[in-house]
Design an enzyme around this catalytic site. Structure first.
Site, PDB file in Angstrom:
ATOM      1  N   THR A 160      17.394  30.879 -17.337  1.00 19.71           N
ATOM      2  CA  THR A 160      16.037  31.191 -16.875  1.00 19.71           C
ATOM      3  C   THR A 160      15.146  29.948 -16.876  1.00 19.71           C
ATOM      4  O   THR A 160      14.127  29.924 -16.198  1.00 19.71           O
ATOM      5  CB  THR A 160      15.364  32.241 -17.793  1.00 19.71           C
ATOM      6  N   TYR A 173      27.335  25.141 -12.703  1.00 20.62           N
ATOM      7  CA  TYR A 173      25.941  25.205 -13.145  1.00 20.62           C
ATOM      8  C   TYR A 173      25.009  24.845 -11.983  1.00 20.62           C
ATOM      9  O   TYR A 173      24.043  25.554 -11.696  1.00 20.62           O
ATOM     10  CB  TYR A 173      25.741  24.247 -14.321  1.00 20.62           C
ATOM     11  N   SER A 195      29.979   5.165 -30.798  1.00 18.74           N
ATOM     12  CA  SER A 195      29.937   6.536 -31.303  1.00 18.74           C
ATOM     13  C   SER A 195      31.172   6.766 -32.162  1.00 18.74           C
ATOM     14  O   SER A 195      32.298   6.515 -31.713  1.00 18.74           O
ATOM     15  CB  SER A 195      29.925   7.541 -30.143  1.00 18.74           C
ATOM     16  N   ASP A 216      17.000  22.861 -23.849  1.00 20.55           N
ATOM     17  CA  ASP A 216      17.787  22.240 -24.922  1.00 20.55           C
ATOM     18  C   ASP A 216      17.058  21.043 -25.528  1.00 20.55           C
ATOM     19  O   ASP A 216      17.007  20.883 -26.749  1.00 20.55           O
ATOM     20  CB  ASP A 216      19.147  21.774 -24.381  1.00 20.55           C
ATOM     21  N   SER A 244      24.687  22.645 -27.125  1.00 19.85           N
ATOM     22  CA  SER A 244      23.902  21.522 -26.646  1.00 19.85           C
ATOM     23  C   SER A 244      24.093  20.219 -27.390  1.00 19.85           C
ATOM     24  O   SER A 244      23.147  19.582 -27.866  1.00 19.85           O
ATOM     25  CB  SER A 244      22.430  21.910 -26.630  1.00 19.85           C
ATOM     26  N   SER A 245      25.348  19.805 -27.452  1.00 19.51           N
ATOM     27  CA  SER A 245      25.649  18.505 -28.057  1.00 19.51           C
ATOM     28  C   SER A 245      25.012  17.387 -27.237  1.00 19.51           C
ATOM     29  O   SER A 245      24.611  16.357 -27.788  1.00 19.51           O
ATOM     30  CB  SER A 245      27.161  18.301 -28.135  1.00 19.51           C
TER      31      SER A 245
HETATM   32  C1  GLA Z   1      22.378  24.515 -20.375  1.00 17.41           C
HETATM   33  C2  GLA Z   1      21.178  23.757 -19.829  1.00 17.41           C
HETATM   34  C3  GLA Z   1      19.875  24.499 -20.137  1.00 17.41           C
HETATM   35  C4  GLA Z   1      19.956  25.955 -19.719  1.00 17.41           C
HETATM   36  C5  GLA Z   1      21.236  26.605 -20.202  1.00 17.41           C
HETATM   37  C6  GLA Z   1      21.420  27.996 -19.655  1.00 17.41           C
HETATM   38  O1  GLA Z   1      22.363  24.542 -21.775  1.00 17.41           O
HETATM   39  O2  GLA Z   1      21.117  22.464 -20.380  1.00 17.41           O
HETATM   40  O3  GLA Z   1      18.790  23.844 -19.530  1.00 17.41           O
HETATM   41  O4  GLA Z   1      19.820  26.075 -18.326  1.00 17.41           O
HETATM   42  O5  GLA Z   1      22.395  25.844 -19.876  1.00 17.41           O
HETATM   43  O6  GLA Z   1      20.447  28.834 -20.147  1.00 17.41           O
END
Ligand code: GLA
Length: 376
Positions: free
Chosen positions: A35, A218, A67, A169, A123-124
């Site tokens: 969203t 995506y 890293s 994220d 969200s790494s």
């Molecule tokens: C990833 C993207 C976010 C978001 C999600 C889905 O994590 O980085 O911005 O769009 O997918 O909600």
């Protein structure tokens, strides 16, 4: 040894002097999936898994990075060369975003070490971007509000790496609060605090199926949302509702994509109310509904995450479960009764192993704070 002492030692071996130490967390998203890029609502929380960044000014004006998650070899960081199609692009993208914005960061030596699982929907990549950003801004003596920080970190991923992600994220990695989720309006970037009830715990259970947001699924979903908005005569789907959708003339596919975005933002508001009332059964039902919408309307789940969410829902102590993050695999988030959360995770992992023949990882999250410097 701990993540931080390993990193400090490795930094000293490669760059001589010890650097300052920063951290930025990964995140869960309780609800509000796909969203953010339609300027809708999301409800993320930062977790206690983080990317650590050791950093010091570079004495010769050349930025360099290593890293410990990628073998520890030092490479030069020069955004002018463009993307190298490897992990260092997320860091080079931060320098590029700052330079594009007219901000001049100092050249840095950077070392990274992260315990945020990759490709598992936590969200790494945002953790990496925000940790580097936090370090570079601090070393450069630049202060900026959290919305601006989140926008720079997002730009690293969207404009340099080339994943057209939303703001969620990076925003939560910058702004997380211990024990709380945020209800974020992705249009205004206003965030409301949503405390997580004492008797609730969130568990992340990896399906083992790896997604890459760079794979294209995506970006395709994002393009479909833009097409649907155009056909509904609105700039973004945030401005559509179920009535305008019913009146619009969308193909079946675009109708479903738009329906997911519209109903998912509504579920965020309902979840915020249920959470504030401590009604975990209702939050669980809304999470289940979110999964079904991601599965049937948005088509970003896969058989493995469908099965895992289903297993989780049938486990004692679990109120609800859904696939989390960009999708096409990754992890399932389960809302659990705090007392029974660890047992529930073990039982889900055992069931999954029995049914699917593979053992993956799962953990109960502690909801932690956003990015910052770790003081010695
Ligand atoms: C990833 C993207 C976010 C978001 C999600 C889905 O994590 O980085 O911005 O769009 O997918 O909600």
């Amino acid at each position: 040894m701990s993540l931080s002492s390993d990193l400090v030692q490795a930094f000293g071996q490669r760059f001589g002097a010890g650097g300052r130490l920063f951290r930025a967390p990964g995140r869960i998203n309780i609800i509000g999936e796909h969203t953010d890029y339609s300027e809708g609502f999301v409800m993320p929380a930062a977790i206690d898994r983080a990317c650590l960044c050791a950093a010091a000014p570079s004495p010769d004006g050349v930025s360099r990075i290593f890293s410990l998650n990628r073998g520890g070899d030092v490479c030069e960081l020069d955004p002018a060369r463009g993307p190298q199609n490897d992990w260092s692009d997320y860091a080079a993208g931060v320098f590029s975003a700052l330079q594009t914005a007219g901000v001049s960061p100092v050249a840095c030596h950077i070392g990274l070490s992260s315990n945020v699982p990759e490709g598992a929907g936590v969200s790494s990549s945002a953790a990496l971007e925000v940790s580097v950003l936090t370090a570079v801004l601090a070393l450069s003596g630049i202060d900026a509000p959290r919305q601006q920080r989140a926008a720079w970190a997002r730009s690293a991923e969207a404009d340099f790496v080339g994943v057209p992600c939303g703001i969620m994220d990076q925003f939560i990695s910058v702004s997380g609060l211990a024990g709380c989720a945020l209800v974020l309006d992705c249009r205004t970037l206003e965030a409301r605090i949503a405390p997580i009830p004492e008797h609730a715990a969130f568990a992340v259970i990896d399906s083992g199926v790896r997604h890459q947001l760079t794979d294209g699924g995506y970006a395709q979903r994002r393009a479909e949302c833009e097409d649907a908005a155009r056909l509904l005569n609105v700039r973004v789907l945030r401005d559509a509702d179920l009535i305008s959708l019913a009146e619009g003339k969308l193909s079946d596919t675009l109708h479903r994509r738009a329906r997911h975005v519209i109903t998912e933002s509504q579920r965020v508001a309902l979840t915020a109310t249920a959470l504030s009332q401590g009604d975990l059964s209702e939050v669980g039902c809304l999470m289940n509904a979110s999964h079904h919408s991601l599965q049937n309307d948005f088509a970003v789940t896969c058989p493995e995450t469908d099965q895992l969410a289903d297993l989780a829902r049938r486990t004692p102590g679990v109120y609800g479960a859904r696939q989390m993050g960009g999708g096409f695999g990754g992890a399932v988030l389960a809302l659990c009764d705090r007392e029974r959360a660890e047992t529930a995770v073990e039982s889900i992992l055992e069931d999954q192993e029995r049914l699917a023949g593979r053992r993956t990882e799962g953990f109960v999250c502690t909801v932690g704070a956003g990015a910052g410097e770790i003081m010695p």
